[in-house]
Design a protein around this motif. Structure first.
Motif, PDB file in Angstrom:
ATOM      1  N   TRP A   1       3.371 -10.527   1.656  1.00  0.00           N
ATOM      2  CA  TRP A   1       2.660 -10.739   0.400  1.00  0.00           C
ATOM      3  C   TRP A   1       3.617 -11.125  -0.723  1.00  0.00           C
ATOM      4  CZ3 TRP A   1      -1.978 -11.083  -1.987  1.00  0.00           C
ATOM      5  CH2 TRP A   1      -3.125 -10.774  -1.237  1.00  0.00           C
ATOM      6  N   ASP A   2       3.076 -11.858  -1.690  1.00  0.00           N
ATOM      7  CA  ASP A   2       3.775 -12.128  -2.944  1.00  0.00           C
ATOM      8  C   ASP A   2       3.280 -11.104  -3.960  1.00  0.00           C
ATOM      9  OD1 ASP A   2       4.516 -13.074  -5.531  1.00  0.00           O
ATOM     10  OD2 ASP A   2       4.636 -15.135  -4.769  1.00  0.00           O
ATOM     11  N   PRO A   3       4.159 -10.297  -4.567  1.00  0.00           N
ATOM     12  CA  PRO A   3       3.693  -9.237  -5.472  1.00  0.00           C
ATOM     13  C   PRO A   3       3.001  -9.750  -6.731  1.00  0.00           C
ATOM     14  CG  PRO A   3       6.079  -9.460  -5.570  1.00  0.00           C
ATOM     15  CD  PRO A   3       5.620 -10.295  -4.416  1.00  0.00           C
ATOM     16  N   ARG A   4       3.135 -11.032  -7.036  1.00  0.00           N
ATOM     17  CA  ARG A   4       2.494 -11.581  -8.235  1.00  0.00           C
ATOM     18  C   ARG A   4       1.013 -11.911  -8.019  1.00  0.00           C
ATOM     19  NH1 ARG A   4       6.991 -16.123  -8.895  1.00  0.00           N
ATOM     20  NH2 ARG A   4       6.369 -16.218  -6.706  1.00  0.00           N
ATOM     21  N   LEU A   5       0.575 -11.885  -6.764  1.00  0.00           N
ATOM     22  CA  LEU A   5      -0.776 -12.362  -6.462  1.00  0.00           C
ATOM     23  C   LEU A   5      -1.829 -11.267  -6.447  1.00  0.00           C
ATOM     24  CD1 LEU A   5       0.004 -15.008  -3.705  1.00  0.00           C
ATOM     25  CD2 LEU A   5      -0.346 -15.337  -6.158  1.00  0.00           C
ATOM     26  N   GLU A   6      -1.421 -10.013  -6.496  1.00  0.00           N
ATOM     27  CA  GLU A   6      -2.373  -8.909  -6.559  1.00  0.00           C
ATOM     28  C   GLU A   6      -1.779  -7.788  -7.391  1.00  0.00           C
ATOM     29  OE1 GLU A   6      -5.317  -8.238  -6.142  1.00  0.00           O
ATOM     30  OE2 GLU A   6      -6.152  -9.758  -4.787  1.00  0.00           O
ATOM     31  N   THR A   7      -2.623  -6.824  -7.745  1.00  0.00           N
ATOM     32  CA  THR A   7      -2.147  -5.692  -8.536  1.00  0.00           C
ATOM     33  C   THR A   7      -1.273  -4.785  -7.672  1.00  0.00           C
ATOM     34  OG1 THR A   7      -4.031  -4.290  -7.951  1.00  0.00           O
ATOM     35  CG2 THR A   7      -4.267  -5.746  -9.879  1.00  0.00           C
ATOM     36  N   PRO A   8      -0.379  -4.007  -8.295  1.00  0.00           N
ATOM     37  CA  PRO A   8       0.426  -3.048  -7.520  1.00  0.00           C
ATOM     38  C   PRO A   8      -0.453  -2.071  -6.738  1.00  0.00           C
ATOM     39  CG  PRO A   8       1.345  -3.305  -9.720  1.00  0.00           C
ATOM     40  CD  PRO A   8       0.044  -4.051  -9.720  1.00  0.00           C
TER      41      PRO A   8
ATOM     42  N   TYR B   1      -3.463  -2.603  -5.462  1.00  0.00           N
ATOM     43  CA  TYR B   1      -4.010  -3.292  -4.285  1.00  0.00           C
ATOM     44  C   TYR B   1      -2.948  -3.393  -3.194  1.00  0.00           C
ATOM     45  CZ  TYR B   1      -6.612  -6.798  -1.591  1.00  0.00           C
ATOM     46  OH  TYR B   1      -7.292  -7.468  -0.582  1.00  0.00           O
ATOM     47  N   LEU B   2      -1.747  -3.812  -3.573  1.00  0.00           N
ATOM     48  CA  LEU B   2      -0.686  -3.977  -2.579  1.00  0.00           C
ATOM     49  C   LEU B   2      -0.238  -2.636  -2.007  1.00  0.00           C
ATOM     50  CD1 LEU B   2       1.397  -6.878  -4.114  1.00  0.00           C
ATOM     51  CD2 LEU B   2      -0.370  -6.974  -2.365  1.00  0.00           C
ATOM     52  N   ASP B   3      -0.355  -1.566  -2.783  1.00  0.00           N
ATOM     53  CA  ASP B   3      -0.082  -0.238  -2.233  1.00  0.00           C
ATOM     54  C   ASP B   3      -1.060   0.084  -1.109  1.00  0.00           C
ATOM     55  OD1 ASP B   3       2.065   0.248  -3.874  1.00  0.00           O
ATOM     56  OD2 ASP B   3       0.951   1.475  -5.320  1.00  0.00           O
ATOM     57  N   ASP B   4      -2.317  -0.318  -1.263  1.00  0.00           N
ATOM     58  CA  ASP B   4      -3.305  -0.112  -0.205  1.00  0.00           C
ATOM     59  C   ASP B   4      -2.942  -0.911   1.043  1.00  0.00           C
ATOM     60  OD1 ASP B   4      -4.764   1.553  -1.831  1.00  0.00           O
ATOM     61  OD2 ASP B   4      -6.322   0.079  -2.303  1.00  0.00           O
ATOM     62  N   VAL B   5      -2.511  -2.172   0.851  1.00  0.00           N
ATOM     63  CA  VAL B   5      -2.095  -2.988   1.996  1.00  0.00           C
ATOM     64  C   VAL B   5      -0.908  -2.344   2.693  1.00  0.00           C
ATOM     65  CG1 VAL B   5      -1.238  -5.241   2.732  1.00  0.00           C
ATOM     66  CG2 VAL B   5      -2.969  -5.106   0.921  1.00  0.00           C
ATOM     67  N   ARG B   6       0.072  -1.919   1.896  1.00  0.00           N
ATOM     68  CA  ARG B   6       1.278  -1.289   2.451  1.00  0.00           C
ATOM     69  C   ARG B   6       0.925  -0.045   3.265  1.00  0.00           C
ATOM     70  NH1 ARG B   6       3.718  -0.997  -1.854  1.00  0.00           N
ATOM     71  NH2 ARG B   6       5.411  -2.503  -1.699  1.00  0.00           N
ATOM     72  N   ALA B   7      -0.010   0.754   2.748  1.00  0.00           N
ATOM     73  CA  ALA B   7      -0.379   1.989   3.440  1.00  0.00           C
ATOM     74  C   ALA B   7      -1.104   1.715   4.748  1.00  0.00           C
ATOM     75  CB  ALA B   7      -1.260   2.846   2.529  1.00  0.00           C
ATOM     76  N   SER B   8      -1.830   0.596   4.819  1.00  0.00           N
ATOM     77  CA  SER B   8      -2.607   0.285   6.023  1.00  0.00           C
ATOM     78  C   SER B   8      -1.785  -0.428   7.091  1.00  0.00           C
ATOM     79  CB  SER B   8      -3.810  -0.601   5.653  1.00  0.00           C
ATOM     80  OG  SER B   8      -4.677   0.067   4.777  1.00  0.00           O
ATOM     81  N   ALA B   9      -0.796  -1.214   6.660  1.00  0.00           N
ATOM     82  CA  ALA B   9      -0.054  -2.051   7.601  1.00  0.00           C
ATOM     83  C   ALA B   9       1.046  -1.267   8.304  1.00  0.00           C
ATOM     84  CB  ALA B   9       0.534  -3.250   6.860  1.00  0.00           C
ATOM     85  N   ASP B  10       1.457  -1.772   9.470  1.00  0.00           N
ATOM     86  CA  ASP B  10       2.608  -1.201  10.166  1.00  0.00           C
ATOM     87  C   ASP B  10       3.914  -1.686   9.544  1.00  0.00           C
ATOM     88  OD1 ASP B  10       1.427   0.212  12.698  1.00  0.00           O
ATOM     89  OD2 ASP B  10       0.374  -1.705  12.560  1.00  0.00           O
ATOM     90  N   LEU B  11       3.883  -2.849   8.914  1.00  0.00           N
ATOM     91  CA  LEU B  11       5.061  -3.425   8.271  1.00  0.00           C
ATOM     92  C   LEU B  11       4.593  -4.160   7.032  1.00  0.00           C
ATOM     93  CD1 LEU B  11       8.151  -4.272   8.466  1.00  0.00           C
ATOM     94  CD2 LEU B  11       7.287  -6.370   9.548  1.00  0.00           C
ATOM     95  N   PHE B  12       5.321  -4.028   5.927  1.00  0.00           N
ATOM     96  CA  PHE B  12       4.965  -4.695   4.673  1.00  0.00           C
ATOM     97  C   PHE B  12       6.205  -5.389   4.139  1.00  0.00           C
ATOM     98  CE2 PHE B  12       2.172  -5.424   1.155  1.00  0.00           C
ATOM     99  CZ  PHE B  12       2.973  -5.461   0.033  1.00  0.00           C
ATOM    100  N   VAL B  13       6.097  -6.710   3.903  1.00  0.00           N
ATOM    101  CA  VAL B  13       7.232  -7.516   3.475  1.00  0.00           C
ATOM    102  C   VAL B  13       6.821  -8.315   2.240  1.00  0.00           C
ATOM    103  CG1 VAL B  13       8.815  -9.382   4.114  1.00  0.00           C
ATOM    104  CG2 VAL B  13       8.084  -7.719   5.838  1.00  0.00           C
ATOM    105  N   LEU B  14       7.692  -8.356   1.229  1.00  0.00           N
ATOM    106  CA  LEU B  14       7.438  -9.144   0.027  1.00  0.00           C
ATOM    107  C   LEU B  14       8.183 -10.473   0.097  1.00  0.00           C
ATOM    108  CD1 LEU B  14       7.660  -6.408  -2.749  1.00  0.00           C
ATOM    109  CD2 LEU B  14       5.590  -7.435  -1.767  1.00  0.00           C
ATOM    110  N   ALA B  15       7.552 -11.515  -0.454  1.00  0.00           N
ATOM    111  CA  ALA B  15       8.166 -12.841  -0.465  1.00  0.00           C
ATOM    112  C   ALA B  15       7.690 -13.598  -1.688  1.00  0.00           C
ATOM    113  CB  ALA B  15       7.799 -13.610   0.807  1.00  0.00           C
ATOM    114  N   ASP B  16       8.451 -14.606  -2.080  1.00  0.00           N
ATOM    115  CA  ASP B  16       8.092 -15.490  -3.185  1.00  0.00           C
ATOM    116  C   ASP B  16       7.340 -16.676  -2.590  1.00  0.00           C
ATOM    117  OD1 ASP B  16       7.868 -17.251  -5.264  1.00  0.00           O
ATOM    118  OD2 ASP B  16      10.001 -17.277  -5.773  1.00  0.00           O
ATOM    119  N   PHE B  17       6.018 -16.715  -2.776  1.00  0.00           N
ATOM    120  CA  PHE B  17       5.216 -17.771  -2.169  1.00  0.00           C
ATOM    121  C   PHE B  17       5.419 -19.119  -2.851  1.00  0.00           C
ATOM    122  CE2 PHE B  17       1.561 -15.240   0.033  1.00  0.00           C
ATOM    123  CZ  PHE B  17       2.502 -14.471   0.700  1.00  0.00           C
ATOM    124  N   GLU B  18       6.011 -19.131  -4.050  1.00  0.00           N
ATOM    125  CA  GLU B  18       6.284 -20.402  -4.716  1.00  0.00           C
ATOM    126  C   GLU B  18       7.545 -21.072  -4.182  1.00  0.00           C
ATOM    127  OE1 GLU B  18       6.287 -19.843  -8.903  1.00  0.00           O
ATOM    128  OE2 GLU B  18       4.158 -19.306  -8.999  1.00  0.00           O
TER     129      GLU B  18
END
Length: 427
Positions: free
Chosen positions: A43-50, A52-69
């Motif tokens: 995920w790009d941290p600029r595309l959703e609220t912290p 929301y991304l905390d929920d994704v992180r908690a559900s996923a087995d692995l969570f990686v941040l990237a600059d989509f631009e």
């Protein structure tokens, strides 16, 4: 080379097939894991609220941040993460802007579910038009314009009225019906609001009702889950103000729309997953407007669930896990209607709680409160809220939707207005 056989199982105690997803919404992560997958999320941290991304992180087995631009940086992140964590598949069904890059890396690694070129055809409006023209499918007059300066000449060649579409924007942003030469000023002001200079696609204006066809593909075979009728706002912007699923269609028209859509997806080389294909029924028959290699937005998956019982999001991952496709049979009709109050200062909200207590209301959301300024609705992001209702028939669902639209009111600049924008006498 793409494939969708069983993913190679990793060694060690965790033998779940490994799925690396780019921009997976939180419900995708949960439903993929429920279908038996190890899920990595990029995920790009600029595309959703912290939050929301905390929920994704908690559900996923692995969570990686990237600059989509950073296109090359994103490719490298996907490549390295997929290799390090032995991903059997790399998949992207989020926003279109980064979809092709993710599928190109997946293809490079032998972990793709679709050829990258098939995804490009569905995400690039110009590429889609060129493919359809080569195949003699859904003929539509069109021209590409690389920059804003080239658009007026392209409009003149296509002829008025013409539709001008920014090919790198989504969500109905800056789509414009050019009806007369004087519209140049209004169109220029619109694209300047978005800071957009190109590229554009200029097309003949297709007249007729518009539908979207929701499909799930597997091994290049395309199951039509259903057809959704679109409710459009007035020209020149055509902002979508609602959807009805399933669309009330004569049988012959339904078959023709389905056949064109599946023929188009096959021509693109699309192999796996959802597609959302927009079609206008013209006096010459159905014409493809555009398509996306993802689920429909605007709560269409929820409409499908209410009308048919199918969880189309879960069905994607069940199909990837090898479960057989289930037949889809509508048992009712579901409608989403977006609120479009007049622009201005909101002084009072009326009827919201009363509407929320209606038994047939599935979702009700309003983004305005007293003291807010209601923005002009000029794209899908600026709509003011929504309601979802369902009924045993189209007529019943429509009547229920009308009741909600008449119940929820806002007093804007001293004038009461229904949720569909119709106004009454000043208070």
């Amino acid at each position: 080379m793409t494939g969708q056989g069983p993913a190679p199982a990793p060694t060690g105690a965790d033998d779940r097939p490994r799925l690396l997803m780019v921009m997976p919404y939180r419900q995708f992560v949960a439903k993929a894991r429920a279908a038996g997958f190890w899920v990595g999320a990029v995920w790009d941290p600029r595309l959703e609220t912290p939050e929301y991304l905390d929920d994704v992180r908690a559900s996923a087995d692995l969570f990686v941040l990237a600059d989509f631009e950073d296109a090359e940086g994103l490719r490298q992140t996907i490549r390295e993460t997929a290799r390090e964590h032995r991903a059997g598949w790399v998949y992207h069904i989020g926003r279109e802007e980064t979809m092709v890059a993710a599928h190109e890396v997946a293809e490079e690694l032998g972990a793709g579910l679709n050829p990258a070129e098939a995804v490009r055809c569905l995400t690039d409006k110009h590429a889609m038009r060129e493919l359809l023209a080569r195949r003699g499918l859904s003929p539509v007059a069109f021209e590409a314009a690389a920059t804003r300066r080239e658009v007026p000449d392209a409009v003149a060649r296509i002829g008025l009225p013409a539709v001008v579409k920014p090919t790198a924007l989504a969500g109905s942003r800056a789509v414009f019906l050019w009806r007369e030469p004087a519209d140049l000023a209004a169109w220029t002001a619109l694209v300047e609001r978005y800071g957009y200079d190109g590229p554009f696609l200029v097309e003949e204006y297709l007249r007729g009702p518009e539908y979207s066809v929701e499909t799930l593909s597997r091994d290049g075979r395309h199951q039509v889950v259903g057809i959704t009728a679109k409710l459009l706002g007035p020209p020149p912007l055509f902002v979508e103000v609602g959807h009805v699923h399933p669309a009330p269609l004569p049988e012959a028209r339904r078959r023709a729309v389905e056949e064109l859509t599946t023929e188009f997806l096959t021509a693109c080389g699309y192999r796996f997953g959802p597609a959302h294909t927009e079609v206008i029924w013209t006096p010459r028959g159905p014409r493809v407007v555009e398509s996306q290699a993802r689920l429909g937005g605007d709560r269409i998956p929820r409409l499908i669930r209410l009308a048919t019982g199918l969880d189309i999001e879960r069905a994607i991952f069940d199909a990837l896990a090898g479960a057989p496709a289930a037949p889809v049979t509508p048992a009712g009709t579901a409608i989403v209607r977006f609120f479009t109050f007049p622009p201005g200062r909101v002084e009072e909200i009326r009827g919201l709680e009363r509407a929320g207590r209606l038994a047939y209301v599935d979702e009700l959301s309003l983004r305005l409160a007293p003291g807010d300024t209601a923005p002009e609705v000029r794209d899908s992001k600026s709509r003011h809220g929504h309601v979802i209702v369902s009924g045993a028939s189209y007529e019943e669902a429509l009547a229920r939707c009308e009741q909600v639209l008449g119940t929820v009111e806002a007093v804007v600049d001293g004038t009461p207005a229904r949720a569909d924008g119709r106004t009454g006498s000043p208070v």
